[in-house]
Design an enzyme around this catalytic site. Structure first.
Site, PDB file in Angstrom:
ATOM      1  N   PHE A 375     -67.471 -79.012  34.485  1.00 55.15           N
ATOM      2  CA  PHE A 375     -67.969 -80.256  33.897  1.00 55.15           C
ATOM      3  C   PHE A 375     -69.370 -80.653  34.357  1.00 55.15           C
ATOM      4  CE2 PHE A 375     -63.305 -80.834  34.862  1.00 55.15           C
ATOM      5  CZ  PHE A 375     -62.881 -80.266  33.673  1.00 55.15           C
ATOM      6  N   CYS A 376     -70.232 -79.673  34.618  1.00 56.46           N
ATOM      7  CA  CYS A 376     -71.601 -79.947  35.095  1.00 56.46           C
ATOM      8  C   CYS A 376     -71.584 -80.858  36.313  1.00 56.46           C
ATOM      9  CB  CYS A 376     -72.446 -80.563  33.980  1.00 56.46           C
ATOM     10  SG  CYS A 376     -72.850 -79.402  32.661  1.00 56.46           S
TER      11      CYS A 376
END
Length: 464
Positions: A375-376
């Protein structure tokens, strides 16, 4: 809790009638449960943009009717966003491309050598700009993931107290985690920053679509968010807050619109006078439709009533958490504990499952869109999973005693129908109990249905 007890009804969004083909045959109404990545467009936003489209024109540069109309629309959109955010009278609202763009803009506007403090729990958009070549920041201090809101405030207070000298300092913090959905103590962190002479920028990408944000009340110096997470997916974002550093910094981009006057200099070069308004950092033809879409979404959320939207989402969060808790082998990721307040963003892992495989099966077999991966926010997810290594292969699951280095994220908001949440919990329960009904394989690091495969027959998750 029954679906009928959840009020008010969800806001109308595009995509409700989209049908997703299923590998097992037939199709299903697509359940978009990946709001944390990009929320669907509100019908109100789409209608407003469609009504304006015939009148589109360039802004600030034309005497014609469409140019004048577009300029008025663009600047009134700026005022609407300022009101939505509760900005102070002398704050500036700059339209950008995204949260990432907003924070990179601020990084270039910092006084040289500014000390930056950021928790390792941040999204990469808030974690990385300060160490980029274009940043004016000096030393960057990355604080460890806190165990709770009070620990976050204490850790920041201690780090700022240990500063040497009284040079400029900036704190960057999220309002709501894009991994756990947990709300951060923004007001308390801002007070700690100001006690030590630092400023604070709030990453509200996950907060603004779910919860009211009041710049003046919170005391933050700047706030950044993206339109595509606020039901306005037209490629625009916002950086709003203190004007002094923005006015003093060189333009983020050099070009038309950012300059007030350009003359030939005596030495043969150019003598440039730059704008001192928000236009200083909006060079080129601005994204008028993107700005107007954000303003439209701000109006729609305000008119719907944030109190009612927050209450409805709180009920949906409780419903999902209860459903996940009832399934064997499911672990919800959390920094602050099970009772922490959160928006509609929940990440989890399931024993024996690769998260990529689980997300693929939810989509291919049930028509449900969720997100899987890191998710970055790699440092945060690694800290929450407590393991190093590589993500598990599609269908392979984790070895005994190991945890896969990725997670599944389900996220929802004001446009999510109750029945989509019910379908997700039912589908997940079926997969956890009975396994996937189809075979899957890994292609370019992603788990996808195997072409020409036959149903896996239930039982354990199908092998890649």
């Amino acid at each position: 809790m029954s679906a009928s007890t959840l009020t008010p009804a969800c806001l109308p969004v595009l995509g409700r009638d989209v049908r997703a083909p299923l590998v097992t045959g037939g199709d299903a109404e697509y359940a978009a449960l990946d709001y944390a990545a990009s929320a669907p467009a509100l019908q109100r936003v789409w209608d407003d943009v469609a009504a304006y489209a015939p009148y589109y024109g360039s802004v600030h540069r034309g005497a014609g009717y469409l140019s004048q109309l577009s300029t008025e629309l663009f600047e009134s959109s700026r005022a609407t966003v300022a009101g939505f955010l509760g900005c102070r009278p002398d704050d500036q609202v700059v339209f950008t491309r995204s949260t990432t763009d907003s924070l990179n803009l601020l990084a270039t506007a910092l006084p040289p050598g500014t000390e930056v403090y950021v928790f390792e729990t941040e999204h990469h958009a808030a974690l990385l700009p300060w160490q980029h070549d274009g940043s004016a920041a000096g030393r960057v201090t990355v604080l460890a993931a806190p165990a709770g809101p009070e620990q976050a405030v204490a850790a920041l207070d201690s780090a700022l107290a240990a500063r040497v000298g009284d040079g400029p300092a900036l704190v960057c913090v999220t309002g709501a985690s894009n991994v756990t959905g947990e709300l951060w103590p923004v007001r308390e962190l801002t007070a700690a920053a100001h006690r030590h002479g630092a400023r604070l920028v709030l990453d509200a990408a996950q907060l603004a679509p779910h919860h009211p944000v009041d710049v003046a009340d919170l005391g933050v110096d700047w706030v950044a968010f993206s339109g595509h997470k606020l039901y306005a997916p037209f490629g625009a974002g916002v950086l709003a807050g203190r004007a002094d550093l923005l006015q003093a910094a060189p333009p983020y981009l050099a070009g038309g619109g950012a300059s007030r006057r350009v003359l030939r200099a005596a030495d043969g070069g150019l003598d440039v006078e730059w704008q001192t308004t928000a236009a200083r950092h909006e060079a080129g033809s601005p994204n008028v439709i993107g700005a107007y879409a954000i303003a439209s979404a701000c109006k729609a959320l305000t008119q719907a009533g944030f109190d009612a939207l927050v209450e409805r989402e709180r009920a949906l969060v409780a419903r999902v958490l209860a459903g996940l808790a009832a399934l064997p082998g499911v672990r919800v990721l959390s920094l602050f504990g099970a009772d922490a307040a959160r928006v509609g963003v929940i990440s989890f892992v399931v024993d024996g499952w690769s998260s990529s495989h689980l997300a693929a099966a939810l989509s291919a077999e049930h028509g449900i869109g969720v997100r899987d991966g890191l998710f970055c926010a790699h440092p945060l997810v690694r800290a929450l999973l407590g393991e190093a290594g590589e993500p598990a292969e599609c269908g392979g699951g984790a070895s005994e005693g190991e945890r896969p280095l990725n997670a599944v994220r389900v996220s929802f908001g004001a446009g999510t129908p109750d029945e989509h949440v019910d379908r997700f919990l039912a589908a997940l329960g079926s997969l956890v109990r009975d396994g996937a009904r189809w075979s899957y394989r890994t292609v370019d690091g992603r788990c996808v249905p195997a072409l020409g495969a036959v149903p896996a027959g239930g039982g354990a998750p199908a092998a890649a």
